[in-house]
Design a protein around this motif. Structure first.
Motif, mmCIF file in Angstrom:
data_model
loop_
_atom_site.group_PDB
_atom_site.id
_atom_site.type_symbol
_atom_site.label_atom_id
_atom_site.label_comp_id
_atom_site.label_asym_id
_atom_site.label_seq_id
_atom_site.Cartn_x
_atom_site.Cartn_y
_atom_site.Cartn_z
ATOM 1 N N SER A 156 0.833 -1.209 0.000
ATOM 2 C CA SER A 156 0.000 0.000 0.000
ATOM 3 C C SER A 156 0.863 1.252 0.000
ATOM 4 C CB SER A 156 -0.933 0.003 1.219
ATOM 5 O OG SER A 156 -1.872 -1.045 1.144
ATOM 6 N N ALA A 157 1.904 1.263 0.847
ATOM 7 C CA ALA A 157 2.778 2.439 0.935
ATOM 8 C C ALA A 157 3.518 2.679 -0.385
ATOM 9 C CB ALA A 157 3.767 2.271 2.080
ATOM 10 N N ALA A 158 4.015 1.615 -1.005
ATOM 11 C CA ALA A 158 4.783 1.769 -2.247
ATOM 12 C C ALA A 158 3.900 2.251 -3.395
ATOM 13 C CB ALA A 158 5.448 0.445 -2.610
ATOM 14 N N ILE A 159 2.700 1.683 -3.524
ATOM 15 C CA ILE A 159 1.800 2.079 -4.609
ATOM 16 C C ILE A 159 1.359 3.534 -4.436
ATOM 17 C CG2 ILE A 159 -0.473 1.665 -5.643
ATOM 18 C CD1 ILE A 159 -0.051 -1.315 -4.938
ATOM 19 N N ARG A 160 1.044 3.920 -3.197
ATOM 20 C CA ARG A 160 0.629 5.309 -2.971
ATOM 21 C C ARG A 160 1.776 6.278 -3.239
ATOM 22 N NH1 ARG A 160 -0.188 9.176 1.329
ATOM 23 N NH2 ARG A 160 -2.012 10.446 0.801
ATOM 24 N N LEU A 161 3.001 5.896 -2.876
ATOM 25 C CA LEU A 161 4.159 6.757 -3.124
ATOM 26 C C LEU A 161 4.323 7.010 -4.624
ATOM 27 C CD1 LEU A 161 6.720 8.196 -2.099
ATOM 28 C CD2 LEU A 161 7.921 6.007 -2.323
ATOM 29 N N VAL A 162 4.256 5.964 -5.410
ATOM 30 C CA VAL A 162 4.368 6.118 -6.866
ATOM 31 C C VAL A 162 3.242 7.001 -7.390
ATOM 32 C CG1 VAL A 162 4.262 4.907 -9.075
ATOM 33 C CG2 VAL A 162 5.577 3.933 -7.174
ATOM 34 N N GLY A 163 2.027 6.764 -6.909
ATOM 35 C CA GLY A 163 0.884 7.547 -7.360
ATOM 36 C C GLY A 163 1.008 9.017 -7.041
ATOM 37 N N LEU A 164 1.512 9.341 -5.850
ATOM 38 C CA LEU A 164 1.674 10.744 -5.471
ATOM 39 C C LEU A 164 2.632 11.470 -6.408
ATOM 40 C CD1 LEU A 164 1.844 10.501 -1.569
ATOM 41 C CD2 LEU A 164 0.051 11.585 -2.922
ATOM 42 N N TYR A 165 3.720 10.809 -6.794
ATOM 43 C CA TYR A 165 4.666 11.459 -7.694
ATOM 44 C C TYR A 165 4.104 11.584 -9.101
ATOM 45 C CZ TYR A 165 8.395 11.705 -4.296
ATOM 46 O OH TYR A 165 9.151 12.043 -3.198
ATOM 47 N N VAL A 166 3.292 10.617 -9.506
ATOM 48 C CA VAL A 166 2.690 10.676 -10.840
ATOM 49 C C VAL A 166 1.726 11.853 -10.941
ATOM 50 C CG1 VAL A 166 1.124 9.504 -12.426
ATOM 51 C CG2 VAL A 166 2.976 8.227 -11.339
ATOM 52 N N VAL A 167 0.818 11.989 -9.969
ATOM 53 C CA VAL A 167 -0.232 13.011 -10.081
ATOM 54 C C VAL A 167 0.252 14.399 -9.683
ATOM 55 C CG1 VAL A 167 -2.078 11.346 -9.767
ATOM 56 C CG2 VAL A 167 -1.136 12.486 -7.759
ATOM 57 N N SER A 168 1.258 14.496 -8.822
ATOM 58 C CA SER A 168 1.753 15.822 -8.422
ATOM 59 C C SER A 168 2.741 16.400 -9.426
ATOM 60 C CB SER A 168 2.423 15.744 -7.047
ATOM 61 O OG SER A 168 3.633 15.000 -7.117
ATOM 62 N N GLY A 169 3.390 15.529 -10.206
ATOM 63 C CA GLY A 169 4.389 15.994 -11.157
ATOM 64 C C GLY A 169 5.692 16.403 -10.504
ATOM 65 N N TYR A 170 5.849 16.143 -9.209
ATOM 66 C CA TYR A 170 7.070 16.568 -8.518
ATOM 67 C C TYR A 170 8.218 15.602 -8.807
ATOM 68 C CZ TYR A 170 10.459 17.416 -4.831
ATOM 69 O OH TYR A 170 11.627 17.669 -4.148
ATOM 70 N N ARG A 171 9.401 16.157 -9.038
ATOM 71 C CA ARG A 171 10.618 15.371 -9.212
ATOM 72 C C ARG A 171 11.723 15.998 -8.365
ATOM 73 N NH1 ARG A 171 7.003 13.178 -10.987
ATOM 74 N NH2 ARG A 171 6.690 12.146 -13.027
ATOM 75 N N PRO A 172 12.311 15.264 -7.442
ATOM 76 C CA PRO A 172 13.372 15.832 -6.587
ATOM 77 C C PRO A 172 14.587 16.269 -7.403
ATOM 78 C CG PRO A 172 12.572 13.722 -5.733
ATOM 79 C CD PRO A 172 12.005 13.866 -7.107
#
Length: 492
Positions: A182-198
């Motif tokens: 659950s944590a890994a899938i949500r982490l990937v999803g957050l970066y996909v929809v926010s467009g943020y890249r470190p």
């Protein structure tokens, strides 16, 4: 700058949040009983103790830096990147510390058997904190629908993985797999929809500036976390993993109604009350109405679960958990007692009484931990749950006094907001009496549960029509106004 917020945008985002929470906790409603039937209380308890410690340290590790990004006037990328690397560094250090001292920490919590689990679950800390910045960006942009979608996807996938592995005999690893997937899938999803890249950018001054704000917010949150999680650690330490597992299963199930209804509503009430800070009459009316509505909705669920805890435990969790029905009953009662506080807390925040909230949160954490520990050392798990009910009753009286003094509201308002709770208690007592006296005529627990819900629902509906007629008329009038003039409704 963050987008303008009006009633329409708030309502839309609340709707998405409620949908997400309903889906998430609806899955828990199904998966918790399934997993409880397959796994042992000791396995549930071991994971619950380790997770409580990991979540506590993850919250401290974030230190609220990401929450500071939400209130920034502009999305300054240098500050955003700095917070990301700060969170990552702190979480990695904490994960390493837990990994190296897992056995000692598990023994300190009264669960030495959970040392290996704590070592593995330490990796959840950087996995969770790595997504804080992406979520903060979605929050400041009011894009909760995107987060809601990925929350439902991640929780659904995690639940399916856990149930599948449990059915295959994976045991405690089913729960571990649920948490990590659950944590890994949500982490990937957050970066996909926010467009943020470190990016490799770090400005210490930006972090220090945010830290002054963020650390000030963390005090009451840490105290609240201790309130919610300390019983688990205390029970594990003094009563053993089996009782900790019984508490964990009952607590997760009894928390579903509160978390579904209140998690989104409380977030909306805070800015709403803030906008009424200098209009005492208007905010008093809003407090009265919101407290009535939430109590009318939640109180019958919680007190009804208290009345039907015995057949509910047998039907949902299976015979191996039947002995724990008093724990489910008392936890439901303790949560039902605090129903009005769901509006009192955001109200005090909204009118600028954060200091009162902090000290009451500290008192509640100390009282809860001390009372549960004393009862657990001197008695049983049931005694500890009774102590929790007593503490919550005292907390309710305290919060009520603080709110009505702060608002200089008449005592009539206290009677009006308490009436739905008294009605719910009366309904629950009738249902419980009928179950105790006539339950032998219907020995099947599933039939007892269905009939009890039907009788309780009918009794509460009649009582609500009799005693809450004015509230129902007011809500009907509000619905008609919004339906007849949506343009005005959006501007309100």
């Amino acid at each position: 700058m963050p987008p303008a917020v009006n009633a329409k945008s708030v309502t839309r985002n609340v709707g998405w949040s409620v949908l997400s929470k309903t889906g998430t906790f609806g899955l828990k409603f199904v998966t918790v009983p399934i997993l409880a039937r397959i796994l042992s209380p000791e396995e549930f308890g071991a994971v619950a103790v380790a997770l409580a410690l990991v979540q506590f340290l993850a919250m401290i590790g974030g230190a609220g830096f990401a929450s500071g990004l939400v209130i920034q006037r502009e999305e300054e990328m240098a500050t955003i990147h700095s917070v990301f690397w700060t969170n990552l560094a702190i979480s990695a250090a904490m994960a390493l510390a837990i990994f190296l001292t897992a056995d000692e920490l598990a023994a300190l919590c009264g669960a030495p058997e959970a040392g290996y689990l704590l070592r593995i679950m330490s990796l959840l800390i950087p996995l969770q904190l790595a997504g804080d910045v992406a979520y903060a960006l979605l929050a400041r942009r009011m894009q909760f629908s995107r987060d809601a979608l990925w929350s439902m996807i991640s929780e659904s996938a995690g639940a399916l993985i856990a149930v599948g592995l449990a059915l295959l005999g994976a045991g405690v690893w089913a729960l571990i797999a649920q948490l990590f997937s659950s944590a890994a899938i949500r982490l990937v999803g957050l970066y996909v929809v926010s467009g943020y890249r470190p990016r490799p950018v770090f400005h210490p001054r930006s972090v220090v500036s945010l830290g002054r704000f963020s650390l000030g917010m963390m005090g009451s949150e840490i105290a609240n976390f201790i309130t919610f999680q300390s019983p688990m650690v205390v029970i594990s330490r003094y009563l053993g993993l089996a009782d900790a597992g019984a508490y964990s299963a009952a607590n997760r199930f009894s928390s579903i109604p509160n978390q579904v209804v209140l998690s989104a509503v409380m977030g909306v009430l805070f800015p709403a009350f803030s906008s009424m800070m200098h209009d005492r009459e208007r905010r008093s009316q809003a407090l009265l109405l919101s407290t009535q509505v939430t109590t009318v909705l939640l109180a019958p669920m919680m007190f009804g679960l208290w009345a039907l805890a015995e057949p509910a435990m047998r039907v949902l969790f299976g015979q191996q958990w039947a002995h724990a029905w008093p724990v489910l009953a008392l936890l439901s009662l303790s949560k039902g007692i605090l129903t009005p506080c769901s509006t009192y807390i955001p109200y005090l925040k909204g009118i600028g009484r954060g200091g009162m909230l902090f000290w009451w949160a500290v008192f509640r954490a100390a009282a809860t931990t001390g009372a549960v520990a004393y009862a657990a050392m001197a008695g049983t798990l049931v005694d500890a749950m009774i102590a929790l009910c007593v503490v919550n009753a005292i907390v309710l009286v305290g919060y009520t006094g603080v709110v009505y003094r702060a608002d200089r509201a008449p005592l009539r308002g206290l009677l009006v907001t308490s009436r739905p709770m008294l009605t719910s208690i009366a309904m629950a007592l009738i249902v419980r009496y009928l179950l105790d006296v006539h339950g032998h005529l219907m020995p099947n627990p599933a039939a007892q549960l269905i009939v009890g819900i039907a009788i309780g629902g009918a009794i509460y509906s009649v009582m609500t029509l009799v005693f809450e007629r004015q509230l129902l008329l007011k809500l009907g009038e509000l619905v008609r106004k919004r339906g007849s003039n949506p343009a005005v409704s959006a501007a309100e």
